[in-house]
Design a protein around this motif. Structure first.
Motif, PDB file in Angstrom:
ATOM      1  N   THR A 196     -16.781 -27.004 -38.726  1.00 20.90           N
ATOM      2  CA  THR A 196     -15.742 -28.033 -38.654  1.00 20.90           C
ATOM      3  C   THR A 196     -16.311 -29.429 -38.422  1.00 20.90           C
ATOM      4  N   GLY A 197     -17.612 -29.582 -38.619  1.00 16.73           N
ATOM      5  CA  GLY A 197     -18.203 -30.918 -38.596  1.00 16.73           C
ATOM      6  C   GLY A 197     -18.638 -31.425 -37.250  1.00 16.73           C
ATOM      7  N   PHE A 198     -18.632 -30.562 -36.210  1.00 20.44           N
ATOM      8  CA  PHE A 198     -19.081 -30.987 -34.888  1.00 20.44           C
ATOM      9  C   PHE A 198     -20.574 -30.685 -34.738  1.00 20.44           C
ATOM     10  N   THR A 199     -21.325 -31.661 -34.264  1.00 16.56           N
ATOM     11  CA  THR A 199     -22.763 -31.470 -34.087  1.00 16.56           C
ATOM     12  C   THR A 199     -23.100 -30.836 -32.751  1.00 16.56           C
ATOM     13  N   SER A 200     -22.130 -30.784 -31.835  1.00 18.37           N
ATOM     14  CA  SER A 200     -22.375 -30.248 -30.500  1.00 18.37           C
ATOM     15  C   SER A 200     -21.216 -29.357 -30.073  1.00 18.37           C
ATOM     16  N   VAL A 201     -21.552 -28.160 -29.600  1.00 13.18           N
ATOM     17  CA  VAL A 201     -20.531 -27.264 -29.078  1.00 13.18           C
ATOM     18  C   VAL A 201     -19.845 -27.875 -27.867  1.00 13.18           C
ATOM     19  N   GLN A 202     -20.619 -28.519 -27.011  1.00  8.81           N
ATOM     20  CA  GLN A 202     -20.048 -29.119 -25.807  1.00  8.81           C
ATOM     21  C   GLN A 202     -19.095 -30.250 -26.159  1.00  8.81           C
ATOM     22  N   HIS A 203     -19.469 -31.034 -27.180  1.00 10.22           N
ATOM     23  CA  HIS A 203     -18.573 -32.109 -27.624  1.00 10.22           C
ATOM     24  C   HIS A 203     -17.246 -31.525 -28.107  1.00 10.22           C
ATOM     25  N   LEU A 204     -17.320 -30.462 -28.897  1.00  6.14           N
ATOM     26  CA  LEU A 204     -16.098 -29.811 -29.372  1.00  6.14           C
ATOM     27  C   LEU A 204     -15.281 -29.287 -28.203  1.00  6.14           C
ATOM     28  N   ALA A 205     -15.919 -28.609 -27.266  1.00  8.26           N
ATOM     29  CA  ALA A 205     -15.197 -28.023 -26.138  1.00  8.26           C
ATOM     30  C   ALA A 205     -14.511 -29.104 -25.299  1.00  8.26           C
ATOM     31  N   ASN A 206     -15.238 -30.197 -25.032  1.00  9.74           N
ATOM     32  CA  ASN A 206     -14.659 -31.272 -24.222  1.00  9.74           C
ATOM     33  C   ASN A 206     -13.505 -31.963 -24.948  1.00  9.74           C
ATOM     34  N   LEU A 207     -13.699 -32.238 -26.236  1.00  9.33           N
ATOM     35  CA  LEU A 207     -12.663 -32.910 -27.008  1.00  9.33           C
ATOM     36  C   LEU A 207     -11.423 -32.028 -27.134  1.00  9.33           C
ATOM     37  N   PHE A 208     -11.642 -30.744 -27.373  1.00  4.81           N
ATOM     38  CA  PHE A 208     -10.518 -29.811 -27.507  1.00  4.81           C
ATOM     39  C   PHE A 208      -9.710 -29.768 -26.215  1.00  4.81           C
ATOM     40  N   ARG A 209     -10.396 -29.683 -25.100  1.00  2.00           N
ATOM     41  CA  ARG A 209      -9.703 -29.633 -23.812  1.00  2.00           C
ATOM     42  C   ARG A 209      -8.917 -30.917 -23.560  1.00  2.00           C
ATOM     43  N   ASP A 210      -9.523 -32.064 -23.906  1.00  2.00           N
ATOM     44  CA  ASP A 210      -8.858 -33.344 -23.678  1.00  2.00           C
ATOM     45  C   ASP A 210      -7.642 -33.518 -24.586  1.00  2.00           C
ATOM     46  N   ARG A 211      -7.765 -33.133 -25.865  1.00  3.70           N
ATOM     47  CA  ARG A 211      -6.700 -33.381 -26.831  1.00  3.70           C
ATOM     48  C   ARG A 211      -5.622 -32.292 -26.798  1.00  3.70           C
ATOM     49  N   ILE A 212      -6.020 -31.036 -26.615  1.00  5.06           N
ATOM     50  CA  ILE A 212      -5.070 -29.918 -26.695  1.00  5.06           C
ATOM     51  C   ILE A 212      -4.544 -29.524 -25.322  1.00  5.06           C
ATOM     52  N   GLY A 213      -5.318 -29.798 -24.276  1.00  7.16           N
ATOM     53  CA  GLY A 213      -4.855 -29.518 -22.929  1.00  7.16           C
ATOM     54  C   GLY A 213      -5.342 -28.218 -22.336  1.00  7.16           C
ATOM     55  N   VAL A 214      -6.049 -27.413 -23.120  1.00  2.53           N
ATOM     56  CA  VAL A 214      -6.636 -26.167 -22.636  1.00  2.53           C
ATOM     57  C   VAL A 214      -8.015 -26.017 -23.253  1.00  2.53           C
ATOM     58  N   THR A 215      -8.829 -25.125 -22.688  1.00  2.00           N
ATOM     59  CA  THR A 215     -10.149 -24.869 -23.262  1.00  2.00           C
ATOM     60  C   THR A 215     -10.005 -24.067 -24.557  1.00  2.00           C
ATOM     61  N   PRO A 216     -11.010 -24.117 -25.435  1.00  2.76           N
ATOM     62  CA  PRO A 216     -10.952 -23.289 -26.644  1.00  2.76           C
ATOM     63  C   PRO A 216     -10.791 -21.805 -26.328  1.00  2.76           C
ATOM     64  N   GLY A 217     -11.457 -21.325 -25.278  1.00  2.00           N
ATOM     65  CA  GLY A 217     -11.347 -19.910 -24.918  1.00  2.00           C
ATOM     66  C   GLY A 217      -9.933 -19.534 -24.513  1.00  2.00           C
ATOM     67  N   ARG A 218      -9.310 -20.382 -23.706  1.00  6.23           N
ATOM     68  CA  ARG A 218      -7.935 -20.076 -23.297  1.00  6.23           C
ATOM     69  C   ARG A 218      -6.987 -20.157 -24.487  1.00  6.23           C
ATOM     70  N   TYR A 219      -7.200 -21.134 -25.367  1.00  9.83           N
ATOM     71  CA  TYR A 219      -6.344 -21.233 -26.540  1.00  9.83           C
ATOM     72  C   TYR A 219      -6.444 -19.971 -27.382  1.00  9.83           C
ATOM     73  N   ARG A 220      -7.658 -19.474 -27.572  1.00 14.53           N
ATOM     74  CA  ARG A 220      -7.828 -18.239 -28.354  1.00 14.53           C
ATOM     75  C   ARG A 220      -7.115 -17.075 -27.688  1.00 14.53           C
ATOM     76  N   ARG A 221      -7.200 -16.962 -26.373  1.00 11.12           N
ATOM     77  CA  ARG A 221      -6.519 -15.872 -25.679  1.00 11.12           C
ATOM     78  C   ARG A 221      -5.016 -15.977 -25.818  1.00 11.12           C
ATOM     79  N   GLU A 222      -4.503 -17.222 -25.783  1.00  6.98           N
ATOM     80  CA  GLU A 222      -3.057 -17.410 -25.916  1.00  6.98           C
ATOM     81  C   GLU A 222      -2.564 -17.084 -27.322  1.00  6.98           C
ATOM     82  N   MET A 223      -3.410 -17.294 -28.312  1.00  7.15           N
ATOM     83  CA  MET A 223      -3.009 -17.024 -29.682  1.00  7.15           C
ATOM     84  C   MET A 223      -3.152 -15.554 -30.075  1.00  7.15           C
ATOM     85  N   ARG A 224      -3.990 -14.833 -29.309  1.00  6.19           N
ATOM     86  CA  ARG A 224      -4.287 -13.440 -29.664  1.00  6.19           C
ATOM     87  C   ARG A 224      -4.214 -12.607 -28.397  1.00  6.19           C
ATOM     88  N   HIS A 225      -4.105 -11.296 -28.560  1.00  9.13           N
ATOM     89  CA  HIS A 225      -4.084 -10.411 -27.395  1.00  9.13           C
ATOM     90  C   HIS A 225      -5.364  -9.602 -27.344  1.00  9.13           C
TER      91      HIS A 225
END
Length: 386
Positions: A357-386
């Motif tokens: 998805t064009g991110f050069t850093s996993v940490q950058h993606l994780a921080n940006l996702f948390r700031d923009r979406i309001g949850v961590t990528p891991g929590r978002y995945r858990r909420e979308m799937r069981h």
């Protein structure tokens, strides 16, 4: 072997949303059961079944639409989870969709396509509180953007339309003809969105060039038979069913559950009815097309500016005038939408998603996702799937 819990599902089978909820319940029962599930054909407005008063089961999962249903459910004395929330005074624990998040997802999808004019279309006219919530959230969000917003029906009908009359269809057509162009319409559900598309054909309105139409629920039947195919918000009804069954299992075991649990939508399933860049300015439209096609490459705002043969400041001026944000922001919106798709639909690790998805850093993606979406990528995945 212990006794199999007997659970009754008082959920409509006549609509895709209810069937998706039932699918989520059955998944939970298969993984954590076995349960004995009592299911019979139901419509949205059906009365409580006569057998409920004397039924000797262990729990209820119900779409509680009326005081009569709430009274019957409470009289049973059985552990119950509500999946509708239409009778809050009944005090039943609720697991349901997050209407505010649904509307936000819809607005983001439409706004990314450059629309400045928006409309909300309802068929219940104040008779369904969750549709009123969607309308009110939509109007408020569009107002915050500083864009125009129309609502149909213009006035509350005397009674809810089960089958639309020729007069009501004509009123809808006149409303559509009066809207500014291009305009993005959010319908209260897929059934109405399908009708809107039918009326646009009757009145010679071009979709999606003049009018883009977005539904809610991602009911495959209505989305596929619509012409053109209908884009829709996947409200994550399967997860609603799964989490409701999980909550009922806790209640049947004598444990406490949350009073209200709202499940995030999975996102927009984009089809032809919103496949448009609704920007009149040629340069801004071309920039948005380039971004949509290339955002997940290692592309930056300067690359977009070079593609248009303009300066970076000129590019941002074009886009701020057209969609209200810079090229960098537009790129990030597309990337994050794709990240959501990967988290919800694949088992790829975050590092692989970042690379795709064009991110050069996993940490950058994780921080940006948390700031923009309001949850961590891991929590978002858990909420979308069981």
């Amino acid at each position: 072997m212990g006794k199999r819990p007997r659970v009754a599902l008082l959920i409509e089978t006549s609509r895709g949303h209810g069937r998706q909820i039932i699918e989520g319940i059955s998944r939970y029962a298969a993984e954590h059961g076995p349960w004995s599930l009592l299911l019979e054909p139901r419509n949205v407005d059906d009365r409580p079944p006569p057998w409920l008063a004397n039924w000797s089961g262990d729990g209820l999962l119900v779409r509680c639409d009326s005081p009569q249903m709430a009274e019957a459910v409470l009289a049973s004395g059985l552990p119950t989870i509500d999946l509708r929330g239409a009778v809050p005074e009944a005090g039943l624990p609720l697991v349901g969709v997050d209407n505010a998040a649904i509307v936000k997802t819809a607005v983001e999808h439409l706004r990314q396509r450059g629309f400045r004019h928006f409309a909300f279309c309802d068929r219940f006219g104040g008779r369904r509180f969750w549709m009123d919530l969607r309308r009110d959230h939509f109007v408020a969000q569009i107002k915050q953007l500083g864009c125009s917003c129309s609502v149909f029906p213009r006035r509350r009908p005397r009674r809810r339309a089960v089958v639309w009359t020729e007069r009501q269809v004509s009123e809808l057509g006149r409303w559509l003809m009066d809207l500014p162009r291009p305009v993005a319409i959010l319908a209260c559900d897929d059934e109405l969105a399908h009708l809107v598309l039918e009326v646009t054909q009757e009145f010679g309105i071009k979709v999606p060039d003049d009018v883009a139409v977005l539904g809610i629920d991602n009911d495959e039947v209505f989305c596929r038979v619509s012409a053109p195919p209908l884009s829709s918000v996947d409200v994550n009804a399967v997860m609603v069913g799964y989490q409701a069954a999980e909550a009922l299992a806790r209640r049947m075991a004598g444990r406490r559950v949350a009073e209200k649990t709202l499940v995030r939508p999975r996102g927009v399933i984009a089809r032809q009815s919103t496949d448009v860049v609704a920007v009149e300015e040629t340069e801004a439209a071309e920039a948005l097309r380039f971004i949509r096609e290339n955002a997940c490459q290692p592309v930056q705002a300067d690359d977009v500016a070079r593609h248009l043969a303009v300066s970076r400041s000129t590019l941002d001026r074009y886009l701020r005038a057209a969609v209200g944000h810079s090229a960098t922001s537009a790129i990030m919106q597309v990337r994050l939408a794709r990240v959501k798709d990967f988290l919800a639909d694949t088992d790829l690790p975050l590092a692989a998603i970042a690379a795709r998805t064009g991110f050069t850093s996993v940490q950058h993606l994780a921080n940006l996702f948390r700031d923009r979406i309001g949850v961590t990528p891991g929590r978002y995945r858990r909420e979308m799937r069981h």
